[in-house]
Design an enzyme around this catalytic site. Structure first.
Site: not given
Ligand code: C6P
Length: 410
Positions: A122, A202, A205, A228, A368
């Site tokens: 991401h 990371d 998910q 999440k 992203c």
């Molecule tokens: N993915 C998706 O719809 P934040 O925005 O900081 O809470 O998370 C960022 C992020 C980082 N790593 C991974 C693997 C992610 O999936 C995400 C967030 C969302 O897939 C929004 S783009």
């Protein structure tokens, strides 16, 4: 076991119509819905205890401080950190990853060093490393994804040549938000450690979907977002091994993170306060602790099994649709409860719009993951991502909605 239908009434938002149809919320990869227990924890804090933390000696401030620190302890228990001091509250995954890049990265990297990431990251686990490489002169390299269409998962064989002693930091996602691949995180951490590299996971998910134990993983840092995992937005955490956190300089200055301040210089508190300048998201932390309680009451193995079951069911149902390309690992490989797909000649945004008319909430776009999309040769995909309150019936509604899309474009 309370899962699926049995706990839908815990989530008030699900009981509504969208465009005249019952809401079918399948955008859990973007954010999850909140159970009443979390909403109640947030409002109880604002109704009874609201005050600033670590600053006041009055009753409300002491209650707020206790709630905030108990939340840190709860989160440490949720991921089996060795101690609460290993939990730094942040706004979420993105801020946590940037914190590692700005502190550990800036302090430790120099020209000739290598930052290793993967091709499925991401942007939050990619752009901070690009910025770090530009700042320090380090080189950024990537573990490739494999498969005829580059969608099956990490090329673990390539690690043999990529993981050299020059690699100082290896950052990878536990679960890909586009492919649904579950990476072998413990093995990757072990291999990073074998060459002396720090591992950064990371867990955006995986948190709240899979059982997660940082000591069993053997990771050095792990980043996640509360929203999440049934928690509030604007709160998340960075887990860092105590010895690493204690050795790092702060990335931001301000109230709450100092030991002493002179006009000319200051000294810092130990971790984690050193990394928490300013008034934190107190209510968010307390709400997030409520989410930990809720998820553990349901049981994370049960949630994982439910998500995986719905993912497999959805993939089987969608595979029947003409012209569909379903992304992700081969059958039998570990994969999360989501399905990412594309229809030939139909843009993801059109699919989402027509599905929305049927009350079905999906996500479409590059997720992203722009460089990965380019590699996949797709402008975008549609993603349905499942969670503990989704049901088999909702997969039937999803499939029917997609049949309507195909009929419209026929
Ligand atoms: N993915 C998706 O719809 P934040 O925005 O900081 O809470 O998370 C960022 C992020 C980082 N790593 C991974 C693997 C992610 O999936 C995400 C967030 C969302 O897939 C929004 S783009």
């Amino acid at each position: 076991m309370r899962i699926g239908h049995a706990l839908r009434s815990d989530f008030p938002i699900l009981d509504q119509q969208v465009n005249g149809k019952p809401l079918v919320y399948l955008d859990n990869g973007a954010t999850s819905q909140k159970p009443r227990a979390v909403i109640d924890a947030l409002s109880a804090y604002y109704l009874h205890d609201n005050a600033n933390v670590h600053r006041g000696l009055h009753a409300l401030s002491m209650r707020a401080t206790a709630g905030f620190e108990q939340a840190r302890t709860r989160l440490a228990r949720f991921i089996n950190a060795a101690e609460p001091a290993e939990i730094v509250f942040t706004r979420g995954t993105t801020e946590s990853l940037n914190l590692v890049a700005q502190t550990w990265g800036t302090a430790n990297l120099r020209p000739g060093d290598v930052i290793l990431a993967t091709e499925m990251e991401h942007h939050s686990n990619l752009v901070p490393w690009q910025m770090l490489a530009a700042r320090t002169g380090a080189t950024l390299r990537f573990v490739p994804v494999t498969g005829a269409d580059a969608e099956h998962g990490l090329d673990l064989a390539a690690l043999d040549t990529l993981l050299t002693p020059q690699v100082k930091l290896f950052a990878f996602t536990h679960i890909s938000n586009t492919l649904g691949v579950i990476n072998p995180a413990a093995e990757l951490c072990r291999r990073a450690r074998a060459v002396g590299a720090v591992s950064v996971v990371d867990a955006a998910q995986s948190i709240g979907h899979e059982p997660l134990d940082v000591q069993a993983l053997g990771c050095d840092f792990l980043a996640f977002s509360g929203h999440k995992m049934c928690g509030p937005t604007g709160i998340g955490a960075l887990y860092g091994r105590r010895a690493l956190l204690d050795a790092l300089p702060p990335h931001e200055g301000g109230g709450g993170m100092i030991e002493t301040v002179e006009y000319s210089h200051s000294t810092w508190k130990p971790a984690p306060e050193r990394f928490e300048a300013g008034t934190p998201h107190i209510a968010g932390a307390i709400g997030l602790a409520g989410a930990c309680d809720y998820l553990d009451a349901v049981g994370r193995p049960a949630i994982a099994a439910h998500d995986h079951h719905l993912g497999a069911l959805a993939r089987a149902a969608l595979a029947e649709l003409p012209g569909i390309r379903i992304l992700g690992p081969r059958a039998g490989q570990p994969r999360a409860g989501m399905v990412s797909f594309a229809f030939k000649d139909i843009h993801a945004h059109d699919v989402i719009t027509i599905a929305d008319q049927q009350g079905v909430a999906l996500r479409g776009g590059h997720h992203c993951n722009m460089p990965l999309m380019k590699k996949l040769g797709l402008p975008s995909t549609v993603r349905a991502s499942f969670y503990l309150y989704n049901t088999e019936e909702e997969i039937a509604v999803l499939t029917a909605a997609l049949r309507k899309v195909l009929k419209f474009f026929a």
